[in-house]
Scaffold this motif. Structure first.
Motif, PDB file in Angstrom:
ATOM      1  N   LEU A 104      45.578  45.582 -14.014  1.00 42.97           N
ATOM      2  CA  LEU A 104      46.313  45.812 -12.772  1.00 42.97           C
ATOM      3  C   LEU A 104      45.439  45.644 -11.543  1.00 42.97           C
ATOM      4  O   LEU A 104      45.887  45.885 -10.424  1.00 42.97           O
ATOM      5  CB  LEU A 104      46.906  47.228 -12.781  1.00 42.97           C
ATOM      6  CG  LEU A 104      47.692  47.637 -14.035  1.00 42.97           C
ATOM      7  CD1 LEU A 104      48.177  49.060 -13.912  1.00 42.97           C
ATOM      8  CD2 LEU A 104      48.852  46.683 -14.277  1.00 42.97           C
ATOM      9  N   GLN A 105      44.198  45.235 -11.738  1.00 41.12           N
ATOM     10  CA  GLN A 105      43.251  45.132 -10.638  1.00 41.12           C
ATOM     11  C   GLN A 105      42.762  43.694 -10.481  1.00 41.12           C
ATOM     12  O   GLN A 105      42.775  42.921 -11.434  1.00 41.12           O
ATOM     13  CB  GLN A 105      42.038  46.045 -10.891  1.00 41.12           C
ATOM     14  CG  GLN A 105      42.396  47.508 -11.061  1.00 41.12           C
ATOM     15  CD  GLN A 105      41.220  48.329 -11.553  1.00 41.12           C
ATOM     16  OE1 GLN A 105      40.110  47.817 -11.713  1.00 41.12           O
ATOM     17  NE2 GLN A 105      41.471  49.610 -11.812  1.00 41.12           N
ATOM     18  N   PRO A 106      42.308  43.340  -9.270  1.00 43.34           N
ATOM     19  CA  PRO A 106      41.737  41.989  -9.081  1.00 43.34           C
ATOM     20  C   PRO A 106      40.457  41.825  -9.889  1.00 43.34           C
ATOM     21  O   PRO A 106      39.751  42.804 -10.155  1.00 43.34           O
ATOM     22  CB  PRO A 106      41.435  41.950  -7.576  1.00 43.34           C
ATOM     23  CG  PRO A 106      42.185  43.085  -6.977  1.00 43.34           C
ATOM     24  CD  PRO A 106      42.352  44.115  -8.031  1.00 43.34           C
ATOM     25  N   GLY A 107      40.184  40.592 -10.275  1.00 48.76           N
ATOM     26  CA  GLY A 107      38.901  40.290 -10.898  1.00 48.76           C
ATOM     27  C   GLY A 107      38.916  40.140 -12.397  1.00 48.76           C
ATOM     28  O   GLY A 107      37.889  39.822 -12.997  1.00 48.76           O
ATOM     29  N   GLY A 108      40.068  40.331 -13.031  1.00 51.45           N
ATOM     30  CA  GLY A 108      40.115  40.220 -14.486  1.00 51.45           C
ATOM     31  C   GLY A 108      39.784  38.838 -14.993  1.00 51.45           C
ATOM     32  O   GLY A 108      39.160  38.673 -16.043  1.00 51.45           O
ATOM     33  N   SER A 109      40.185  37.817 -14.240  1.00 54.17           N
ATOM     34  CA  SER A 109      39.928  36.441 -14.660  1.00 54.17           C
ATOM     35  C   SER A 109      38.878  35.763 -13.784  1.00 54.17           C
ATOM     36  O   SER A 109      38.056  35.001 -14.270  1.00 54.17           O
ATOM     37  CB  SER A 109      41.230  35.634 -14.615  1.00 54.17           C
ATOM     38  OG  SER A 109      41.013  34.290 -14.958  1.00 54.17           O
ATOM     39  N   TYR A 110      38.910  36.060 -12.478  1.00 55.35           N
ATOM     40  CA  TYR A 110      38.035  35.352 -11.540  1.00 55.35           C
ATOM     41  C   TYR A 110      36.922  36.224 -10.956  1.00 55.35           C
ATOM     42  O   TYR A 110      36.180  35.760 -10.103  1.00 55.35           O
ATOM     43  CB  TYR A 110      38.870  34.776 -10.384  1.00 55.35           C
ATOM     44  CG  TYR A 110      39.783  33.661 -10.810  1.00 55.35           C
ATOM     45  CD1 TYR A 110      39.273  32.404 -11.113  1.00 55.35           C
ATOM     46  CD2 TYR A 110      41.151  33.871 -10.928  1.00 55.35           C
ATOM     47  CE1 TYR A 110      40.109  31.378 -11.516  1.00 55.35           C
ATOM     48  CE2 TYR A 110      41.992  32.845 -11.328  1.00 55.35           C
ATOM     49  CZ  TYR A 110      41.465  31.609 -11.620  1.00 55.35           C
ATOM     50  OH  TYR A 110      42.293  30.596 -12.022  1.00 55.35           O
ATOM     51  N   GLY A 111      36.787  37.472 -11.396  1.00 58.16           N
ATOM     52  CA  GLY A 111      35.811  38.351 -10.777  1.00 58.16           C
ATOM     53  C   GLY A 111      34.560  38.593 -11.577  1.00 58.16           C
ATOM     54  O   GLY A 111      33.712  39.402 -11.185  1.00 58.16           O
TER      55      GLY A 111
END
Length: 543
Positions: A244-251
């Protein structure tokens, strides 16, 4: 070896619910009905204006819904839902980019393009330039972008059928892709722009209605409490709360963050440069209706992407990323698998038929655009120097549609298995790299000349294609198109961050070093026409 639960579930659905037959019947009905509509609305329409631009007779509302139909492709329905189900918040970033992109189209492109062109993007770019080289460049970029976009749609067709019928053989999936390609060619040959526009309107309406109903059913399963749905999605995914948070794939690293910035460049700037979107602005009678088209399209796209957010997280909650990844079709299977979980074989059949209709309609629109560009820009204005017989020009467009259909079938077979949202993002990068700089320079820079146009188109196009060819997309990573080899040297999966600014630089430098001066009288005429609509072809509204 024990079969995966998804395969067992689909097999059971196929056996108990007569799923394959039902799916085939629903899809067959859609094809039959839309072909009848295409034939009825297009009978007797043989002129260039009818075949290329539907006589500019559609209202802003009708064209806006058709625009959303062109835009809401298999990438939007299958690819984004799968990306959200597996990667969570980062998958939704595709939706944000696709939606924000319409603001660029509304503010900078829609009205001005409608006023300065007639049938194709080449009409706009060549208005005050040397006709033959600029039209050749515009046609080249249109054909390349259309083929890139088609790869995603055909790959979606192969993945969807492999899921529905549990077809694992490469030959079976290739056969399905070939059937979709052939039906698409029939749409274009019979209907022209008028027929494909009505197919898009029907398909967009069905697609938005379907995702809205799925969303309501899904939220209802969790007591109409979004928090419950999100909690279950996080629980059922290896990422946990990070879903549910940013960065799971691109962080994860600085490189993946940079890749996200590059992806965002391509998504936000690509829409305003897509040839099949630009061509739709000619199907309305005035610039005002072109603006209304974009407003309607944006509204439809907004509703759709809000629904896909729920569907994506719902897939994570009820299906699970492990089952999605293991199913035939991989990430692209999320939405159909969710339909099977919440509605059984009947809902799976309906949703799959709608997904097929989506693929079919989008590919038909792309084929229409590519064949029109070749016939109008290359055949009529380069080979025939603007003196082509209109009926012969339409015949060339139809022959080109057949060739493009065959190429898209071959490309779709090669690209089968890739995430289709990602493949479409590459098409957006190619469009923004090849077309956006020259469009904006042509419309807003008085000094811009033929050399700048050619440098901008070819420089951006070549840079983008080279960077993709030597990126992890093609080789050097587990999900590359070519497995087992590694010849990549460009680290980003999407080249937009480099190729789009490079295109603007090429156009700028080319203009400064070009020998030919800009035609001041043509430039003035283009400015007046683009801002007022005076001299632009007018059509009659058909309500």
């Amino acid at each position: 070896m024990v079969a995966h639960p998804s395969a067992v579930l689909i097999q059971a659905a196929a056996t108990d619910g007569n799923n394959p037959i039902f799916n085939t019947v629903v899809f067959g009905l859609f094809v039959a009905i839309t072909l009848f509509v295409v034939y009825r609305v297009s009978s007797g329409a043989t002129s260039r204006a009818d075949y290329y631009a539907a006589g500019s007779a559609f209202t802003g509302r009708q064209n806006g819904i058709a625009l959303s139909g062109d835009y809401l492709s298999a990438a939007s329905f299958l690819g984004i839902a799968g990306a959200i189900a597996v990667n969570g918040y980062d998958g939704f970033l595709y939706s944000i980019g696709f939606l924000v992109a319409w603001l660029i189209a509304l503010m900078l492109v829609a009205e001005l393009t409608r006023n300065t062109g007639r049938f194709t993007m080449g009409d706009v770019l060549s208005f005050r330039m040397k006709q033959r080289p600029v039209r050749a460049a515009a046609a080249t970029s249109t054909l390349v972008i259309s083929l890139f976009y088609m790869l995603a749609q055909m790959a979606g067709a192969g993945g969807l059928i492999s899921l529905l019928l549990n077809i694992h053989s490469a030959f079976g999936q290739a056969l399905i892709i070939a059937v979709v390609g052939l039906v698409m060619v029939v749409y274009v040959l019979v209907g022209g722009m008028k027929g494909t526009t009505w197919v898009q309107i029907i398909k967009a309406s069905l697609l938005i209605l379907s995702v809205a109903l799925m969303t309501v059913f899904l939220i209802g399963k969790f007591g109409f409490n979004i928090s419950n749905l999100l909690s279950q999605a996080a629980y059922n995914n290896p990422m946990g709360a990070k879903l549910l948070q940013p960065g799971g794939s691109y962080g994860a690293t600085d490189l993946t963050k940079l890749d996200f910035v590059s992806l965002s460049f391509a998504l936000v700037l690509g829409t305003a440069a897509l040839p099949h979107v630009l061509m739709r602005f000619y199907t309305v009678p005035t610039a005002g209706e072109a603006r209304r088209s974009v407003v309607w399209a944006t509204s439809c796209v907004l509703i759709f992407y809000l629904c896909t957010l729920v569907i994506g997280y719902g897939s994570a909650a009820l299906v699970g990323s492990k089952e999605i990844k293991s199913a035939p079709g991989g990430e692209n299977s999320a939405a159909p698998l969710l339909a099977l979980h919440i509605g059984g074989p009947v809902l799976l059949g309906v949703i799959s038929a709608v997904a097929f209709a989506t693929i079919l309609a989008v590919v038909a629109g792309l084929t229409m655009t590519a064949s029109t560009s070749f016939a109008h820009d290359v055949y009529a204005n380069i080979f025939k120097r603007g003196k082509a017989d209109p009926y012969e020009e339409v015949r060339v467009a139809r022959l080109t549609a057949v060739v493009i259909g065959l190429l898209s079938i071959i490309g779709g077979i090669l690209a089968n298995g890739q995430n289709i949202a990602f493949l479409v993002a590459l098409a957006f990068a190619v469009a923004a790299s090849a077309n956006l700089s020259t469009l904006l320079y042509s419309l807003f820079w008085k000094r811009f000349n033929t050399t700048g146009t050619l440098w901008g188109i070819y420089g951006g196009l070549i840079a983008c294609l080279v960077l993709v060819a030597f990126s992890p997309v093609v080789s050097g990573s587990p999900d590359s198109i070519i497995k087992g080899v590694d010849f990549h040297w460009f680290p980003l999966k999407n080249p937009g961050l480099v190729s789009i600014p490079f295109s603007f630089l090429c156009g700028f430098v080319g203009t400064l070093v070009g020998r030919g001066k800009a035609d001041r009288y043509k430039q003035a005429e283009m400015e007046v026409r683009s801002l007022t609509g005076i001299g632009a072809p007018q059509g009659r509204l058909r309500h």
